[in-house]
Design a protein around this motif. Structure first.
Motif, PDB file in Angstrom:
ATOM      1  N   CYS A  77       8.073 -25.863  22.076  1.00 20.61           N
ATOM      2  CA  CYS A  77       7.297 -24.894  21.282  1.00 20.61           C
ATOM      3  C   CYS A  77       7.069 -25.485  19.881  1.00 20.61           C
ATOM      4  O   CYS A  77       7.929 -26.170  19.346  1.00 20.61           O
ATOM      5  CB  CYS A  77       8.080 -23.589  21.191  1.00 20.61           C
ATOM      6  SG  CYS A  77       7.476 -22.425  19.966  1.00 20.61           S
TER       7      CYS A  77
ATOM      8  N   CYS B 185       6.448 -20.972  22.844  1.00 17.20           N
ATOM      9  CA  CYS B 185       7.363 -20.273  23.755  1.00 17.20           C
ATOM     10  C   CYS B 185       6.917 -18.808  23.812  1.00 17.20           C
ATOM     11  O   CYS B 185       6.036 -18.396  23.046  1.00 17.20           O
ATOM     12  CB  CYS B 185       8.799 -20.380  23.249  1.00 17.20           C
ATOM     13  SG  CYS B 185       9.068 -19.435  21.748  1.00 17.20           S
TER      14      CYS B 185
ATOM     15  N   HIS C  91       7.229 -16.857  20.392  1.00 18.02           N
ATOM     16  CA  HIS C  91       6.280 -17.296  19.365  1.00 18.02           C
ATOM     17  C   HIS C  91       4.835 -17.030  19.772  1.00 18.02           C
ATOM     18  O   HIS C  91       3.975 -16.840  18.909  1.00 18.02           O
ATOM     19  CB  HIS C  91       6.523 -18.764  18.981  1.00 18.02           C
ATOM     20  CG  HIS C  91       7.679 -18.884  18.042  1.00 18.02           C
ATOM     21  ND1 HIS C  91       8.873 -19.481  18.391  1.00 18.02           N
ATOM     22  CD2 HIS C  91       7.829 -18.414  16.782  1.00 18.02           C
ATOM     23  CE1 HIS C  91       9.710 -19.368  17.366  1.00 18.02           C
ATOM     24  NE2 HIS C  91       9.102 -18.741  16.382  1.00 18.02           N
TER      25      HIS C  91
ATOM     26  N   PHE D 257       7.177 -24.029  17.122  1.00 18.30           N
ATOM     27  CA  PHE D 257       7.986 -23.426  16.065  1.00 18.30           C
ATOM     28  C   PHE D 257       9.491 -23.391  16.333  1.00 18.30           C
ATOM     29  O   PHE D 257      10.263 -23.018  15.460  1.00 18.30           O
ATOM     30  CB  PHE D 257       7.509 -21.997  15.789  1.00 18.30           C
ATOM     31  CG  PHE D 257       6.076 -21.942  15.338  1.00 18.30           C
ATOM     32  CD1 PHE D 257       5.719 -22.424  14.084  1.00 18.30           C
ATOM     33  CD2 PHE D 257       5.076 -21.430  16.161  1.00 18.30           C
ATOM     34  CE1 PHE D 257       4.404 -22.389  13.647  1.00 18.30           C
ATOM     35  CE2 PHE D 257       3.759 -21.391  15.744  1.00 18.30           C
ATOM     36  CZ  PHE D 257       3.414 -21.869  14.486  1.00 18.30           C
ATOM     37  N   CYS D 258       9.910 -23.698  17.570  1.00 20.01           N
ATOM     38  CA  CYS D 258      11.351 -23.675  17.830  1.00 20.01           C
ATOM     39  C   CYS D 258      11.681 -24.714  18.903  1.00 20.01           C
ATOM     40  O   CYS D 258      10.804 -25.436  19.364  1.00 20.01           O
ATOM     41  CB  CYS D 258      11.823 -22.277  18.232  1.00 20.01           C
ATOM     42  SG  CYS D 258      11.270 -21.781  19.868  1.00 20.01           S
TER      43      CYS D 258
HETATM   44 ZN    ZN Z   1       9.186 -20.844  19.978  1.00 21.53          ZN
END
Ligand code: ZN
Ligand code: SF4
Ligand code: ZN
Length: 297
Positions: A3, A22, A25, A5-6
């Motif tokens: 992802c 994900c 997000h 952002f993570c």
């Molecule tokens: Zn994420």
């Protein structure tokens, strides 16, 4: 693929703006898109008395769910069209989401109000055409009679780009001048807003499945002939080769919308319902041959 952002595995790939996300997000991305449209176009004012129209399909139910998640206060309106078991399913899904989010839902039954359901009127007018007229009128009249200051609907990017595209093809200048995520209040027309204006059909479907929002997937039996489907398919082909073309088309349209000048119709009061009308009687009262105004209990 991770992802953006993570560290979780990505479940969704968005082609424009390109990113892998994900589940969490992706949901956040959709909610932010709605919030950005609301803020950018100042759709919801402080102290707004908001009515959210829900059909039972994914768009309007996702709209109600996200607006609630973003902390807005509102009430819902579901119009029971009286189309056999299809309408029953739509009503059930609408009731379910409102009971989950704990907000009031009003249900207006066309058969009870007007004596016949959609599809039961003997007319040469196409069913979708008078269904649209009836829904628009009831949404506005219900909102106006009950003191709501805005009505939100679940129109999404695919609906809106197809609508603008078809109206440009036919040079329907008047429709184009009024198109957009915000239609200001005028006379007895309550303000209309479209917070899902920049979310794609597929994104909304995915959001509904991640958020476990039960909605009606069966198509209304009258939907087959709708010309908007052809325009949507055509834009889908363009989008496939040019990711982002729908979004850029609709944003460009909004930037340039002022070139389409609104025709000034002189409105008077319909002699039956007292709502704004171009003629002695409004199109709704004429179609349903009303002798008295529609009253909601
Ligand atoms: Zn994420
Ligand atoms: Fe109404 Fe046509 Fe939509 Fe069915 S497909 S709900 S008749 S507008
Ligand atoms: Zn009228």
């Amino acid at each position: 693929m991770k992802c953006k952002f993570c560290n979780k595995e990505a479940e969704v790939t968005i082609r424009y703006p390109r990113m892998h996300l994900c589940e969490n997000h992706f949901k956040e991305y959709c909610e932010n898109r709605v919030k950005n449209v609301i803020d950018k176009h100042r759709l919801i004012e402080k102290d707004e008395k908001l009515l959210v129209a829900v059909s039972g399909g994914k768009d309007s139910l996702v709209l109600a769910y996200i607006l609630n998640k973003l902390g807005y206060e509102f009430e819902g309106l579901h119009i029971d069209l009286g189309i056999e078991d299809y309408s029953e399913m739509c009503k059930k899904s609408s009731k379910k989401i409102f009971s989950e989010i704990g907000l009031p839902l009003h249900i207006v039954k066309i058969k009870k109000l007007l004596g016949r359901g959609i599809g039961e009127v003997k007319t040469r007018r196409p069913v979708c055409s008078y269904c649209g007229l009836t829904k628009r009128y009831i949404m506005n009249k219900f909102a106006y009679d009950n003191g709501f200051t805005a009505v939100a609907t679940g129109h999404n990017l695919d609906d809106e780009s197809a609508f603008v595209f078809s109206n440009i093809l036919h040079w329907n200048i008047d429709y184009l001048s009024k198109q957009g995520p915000l239609l200001e209040a005028e006379d007895k027309f309550v303000k209309k807003i479209k917070p899902l204006y920049e979310l794609r059909d597929k994104e909304i479907s995915l959001y509904a499945s991640f958020a476990k929002i039960e909605h009606v997937t069966k198509k209304c039996k009258y939907a087959r002939g709708a010309t908007s489907i052809k325009y949507k398919k055509f834009l889908d082909i363009l989008e496939k080769d040019n990711p982002g073309i729908k979004l850029n088309f609709i944003r460009g349209f909004l930037r340039n919308r002022k070139i389409f000048k609104k025709k000034d119709f002189e409105l008077r009061e319909c002699e039956i319902c007292r709502m704004p009308s171009q003629g002695k009687r409004c199109a709704f009262c004429r179609f349903w041959r009303l002798k008295e105004p529609l009253m909601f209990q």
